[in-house]
Design an enzyme around this catalytic site. Sequence first.
Site, short mmCIF file in Angstrom:
data_model
loop_
_atom_site.label_atom_id
_atom_site.label_comp_id
_atom_site.label_asym_id
_atom_site.label_seq_id
_atom_site.Cartn_x
_atom_site.Cartn_y
_atom_site.Cartn_z
N CYS A 15 -36.73 -96.45 -55.56
CA CYS A 15 -37.31 -95.11 -55.65
C CYS A 15 -37.18 -94.66 -57.10
CB CYS A 15 -36.64 -94.17 -54.68
SG CYS A 15 -34.90 -94.08 -54.91
N ARG B 192 -32.59 -99.90 -55.85
CA ARG B 192 -31.63 -99.55 -54.78
C ARG B 192 -31.29 -100.82 -54.01
NH1 ARG B 192 -32.09 -94.00 -53.78
NH2 ARG B 192 -30.16 -94.19 -52.61
N PRO B 193 -30.61 -101.77 -54.69
CA PRO B 193 -30.30 -103.04 -54.01
C PRO B 193 -29.31 -102.83 -52.87
CG PRO B 193 -29.11 -102.89 -56.06
CD PRO B 193 -30.01 -101.70 -56.02
N ILE B 194 -29.27 -103.80 -51.96
CA ILE B 194 -28.26 -103.73 -50.88
C ILE B 194 -27.42 -105.00 -50.89
CG2 ILE B 194 -29.54 -102.13 -49.39
CD1 ILE B 194 -30.39 -104.57 -47.72
N ASP B 195 -27.25 -105.59 -52.08
CA ASP B 195 -26.50 -106.85 -52.17
C ASP B 195 -25.06 -106.71 -51.68
OD1 ASP B 195 -26.58 -105.23 -54.61
OD2 ASP B 195 -25.06 -106.62 -55.33
N ARG C 117 -37.57 -83.69 -47.80
CA ARG C 117 -36.73 -84.79 -47.31
C ARG C 117 -35.28 -84.33 -47.17
NH1 ARG C 117 -36.61 -89.47 -51.07
NH2 ARG C 117 -35.00 -90.01 -49.54
N ASP D 3 -25.84 -86.53 -57.13
CA ASP D 3 -26.87 -85.78 -56.39
C ASP D 3 -26.98 -84.34 -56.84
OD1 ASP D 3 -26.52 -87.44 -53.17
OD2 ASP D 3 -27.43 -88.01 -55.07
N VAL E 122 -24.10 -93.47 -62.21
CA VAL E 122 -24.27 -94.07 -60.88
C VAL E 122 -25.63 -94.72 -60.71
CG1 VAL E 122 -24.28 -93.60 -58.40
CG2 VAL E 122 -22.62 -92.44 -59.88
N LYS F 214 -27.38 -84.01 -44.89
CA LYS F 214 -28.36 -85.11 -44.72
C LYS F 214 -27.64 -86.46 -44.82
CE LYS F 214 -30.97 -86.55 -48.34
NZ LYS F 214 -30.90 -87.99 -48.63
N ASN F 215 -26.79 -86.61 -45.84
CA ASN F 215 -26.19 -87.92 -46.11
C ASN F 215 -25.01 -88.24 -45.22
OD1 ASN F 215 -28.17 -88.24 -47.95
ND2 ASN F 215 -26.89 -87.91 -49.75
C1 EPZ Z 1 -26.10 -92.58 -51.10
O1 EPZ Z 1 -27.04 -93.56 -51.52
C2 EPZ Z 1 -26.88 -91.29 -50.95
N1 EPZ Z 1 -27.91 -91.48 -49.94
C3 EPZ Z 1 -27.52 -90.91 -52.29
O2 EPZ Z 1 -28.15 -89.64 -52.11
C4 EPZ Z 1 -26.39 -90.75 -53.32
O3 EPZ Z 1 -26.96 -90.48 -54.57
C5 EPZ Z 1 -25.57 -92.04 -53.40
O4 EPZ Z 1 -25.06 -92.38 -52.09
C6 EPZ Z 1 -24.39 -91.92 -54.33
O5 EPZ Z 1 -23.57 -90.86 -53.90
C7 EPZ Z 1 -27.55 -91.45 -48.63
O6 EPZ Z 1 -26.38 -91.26 -48.31
C8 EPZ Z 1 -28.64 -91.64 -47.64
P1 EPZ Z 1 -24.71 -96.25 -53.35
P2 EPZ Z 1 -26.61 -95.14 -51.56
O7 EPZ Z 1 -24.80 -97.44 -52.48
O8 EPZ Z 1 -25.73 -95.43 -50.41
C9 EPZ Z 1 -25.68 -99.55 -56.60
C10 EPZ Z 1 -29.86 -88.05 -52.24
O9 EPZ Z 1 -30.40 -87.47 -53.19
N2 EPZ Z 1 -25.62 -100.47 -55.45
O10 EPZ Z 1 -23.39 -95.54 -53.50
O11 EPZ Z 1 -27.84 -95.93 -51.74
C11 EPZ Z 1 -26.93 -98.68 -56.53
O12 EPZ Z 1 -28.01 -99.37 -57.15
C12 EPZ Z 1 -29.57 -89.54 -52.30
O13 EPZ Z 1 -29.48 -87.48 -51.17
C13 EPZ Z 1 -25.70 -101.83 -55.69
O14 EPZ Z 1 -25.83 -102.27 -56.83
O15 EPZ Z 1 -25.76 -95.13 -52.90
C14 EPZ Z 1 -26.55 -97.45 -57.29
O16 EPZ Z 1 -26.73 -97.67 -58.67
C15 EPZ Z 1 -30.05 -90.15 -53.60
N3 EPZ Z 1 -25.65 -102.68 -54.63
C16 EPZ Z 1 -25.05 -97.31 -57.01
O17 EPZ Z 1 -24.60 -98.59 -56.51
C17 EPZ Z 1 -25.51 -102.25 -53.33
O18 EPZ Z 1 -25.44 -103.08 -52.40
C18 EPZ Z 1 -24.73 -96.25 -55.96
O19 EPZ Z 1 -25.32 -96.65 -54.78
C19 EPZ Z 1 -25.44 -100.86 -53.12
C20 EPZ Z 1 -25.49 -99.98 -54.18
#
Ligand code: EPZ
Length: 419
Positions: free
Chosen positions: A118, A123-126, A400, A308, A330, A19-20
């Site tokens: 969620c 889940r910020p995207i900063d 999902r 995960d 994480v 999926k990811n």
């Molecule tokens: C991906 O999410 C996966 N989703 C998640 O899987 C997985 O848990 C995660 O990576 C970590 O491996 C998809 O690939 C669609 P991150 P993502 O950006 O990209 C913080 C599942 O169950 N962060 O690595 O959102 C964030 O808040 C899902 O399949 C910022 O602060 O993960 C989190 O605490 C759940 N600012 C940490 O980093 C940002 O701009 C990890 O987030 C981005 C992230």
Amino acid sequence: MKINGGIPLKGTVKTQGAKNAALPVIAVCLLLRNGTLTLDNVPDLYDINTMLELIKDLGVEIEINRDEKNSQVIFKVPGEIKWEVSETLARKMRGSSLLLGPLLASCGKVSLPLPGGCSIGARPIDLHLKGLKQMGADIEIQNGVVHAKINGRLRGRRIYLDFPSVGATENLMMAASLAQGETIIENIAREPEIDNLAAVLRSVGVTVELEGAGGVRIQGVEKVSSGCERVIPDRIEACTYILAGVMTGGHIKVEDVVPSHIDAILAKLEESGANFKVKKDTVEIFPNKKRLHPVTIKTLPYPGFPTDAQPQMAATLALAQGVSTIEESVFQARFLYAQELNRMGADIKIARDVAIIRGVEKLQGANVKATDLRAGAALIMAGLAAEGETIVEDMVHVWRGYEAVDKKLKSLGAQVELL
Ligand code: EPZ
């Protein structure tokens, strides 16, 4: 889903496409114009189908060829596509943030509703936005919608990620593909999904060099060509079935696995005394002679123990002989499943970001609620191992990320029924 537990799983199960990995490589099609992107092994999941809806809504024609051997999706991209992302569809799934990079790079602008949080935390995207700004984008957020635009083309830059965010790495790699000049991104995520994305970008003509020290170097091109690639196997789904085999004391074979993608899980299973064998692309689980030993785990970015698989591992350790701990480093709040497992007789205490799991002999069936995708998986596994009947509600979370989970479990001899 209703589960009649206590039956050791037996048989063979094959993993779905990841999926990811599928979500970002689907977004790559938005970099193309007047071309086609063909992807094989695309899983049939809610989140994937939502992503396909989003892509179709932007003007890309999609052809899906699914049979028992392969599920192929062909993306036929016209000369022009829309750059405004539908709010209703985008709010359904976090993965919609992956449209930012490719739409901005190929259309010069994008309007995308901010993804909602969620149940596992904010889940910020900063980091995504910071990197795009460094490449020259003007970005404003109004009424919960990200409006980004660029005069001319994005410019290649050296970018350092404060955290190896998977999504930020993916968005910036896609944006860099059409940027002017070379982009170097440091401290990137190294999940296998990143290698899969690099392969798809290479297939459409982008030069991508992943460097050992946690960086990637991308030479931007004016225009990408048509391409095709295969989605890697889903390492988290594989771990889920492997752990279900361990929990039920069963004898199962999980096929289409890349063992190196699940090293952290296999190392912890070995440490806990589980009985299994690893071959080229399968993992075979044998019944344990005795209960697992307790272990200590901290979730980390890849290649550390994957967040995960944290709920699924907690469910497995709920039956271990002794006290295990899992520190979630994480996400902020990924323990909502614990009180549901405790309703089944588990003994899990949460101290801020650490779960303290005191193993018990047996779990009892109960009515429980899935709070998120991986929590739902953990509750299903607990139901399979528990004595008596379990009903897992809110299965929408599980659909999902787990393709045909009822059929796959039935093929392993489980007594499950969708209500
Ligand atoms: C991906 O999410 C996966 N989703 C998640 O899987 C997985 O848990 C995660 O990576 C970590 O491996 C998809 O690939 C669609 P991150 P993502 O950006 O990209 C913080 C599942 O169950 N962060 O690595 O959102 C964030 O808040 C899902 O399949 C910022 O602060 O993960 C989190 O605490 C759940 N600012 C940490 O980093 C940002 O701009 C990890 O987030 C981005 C992230």
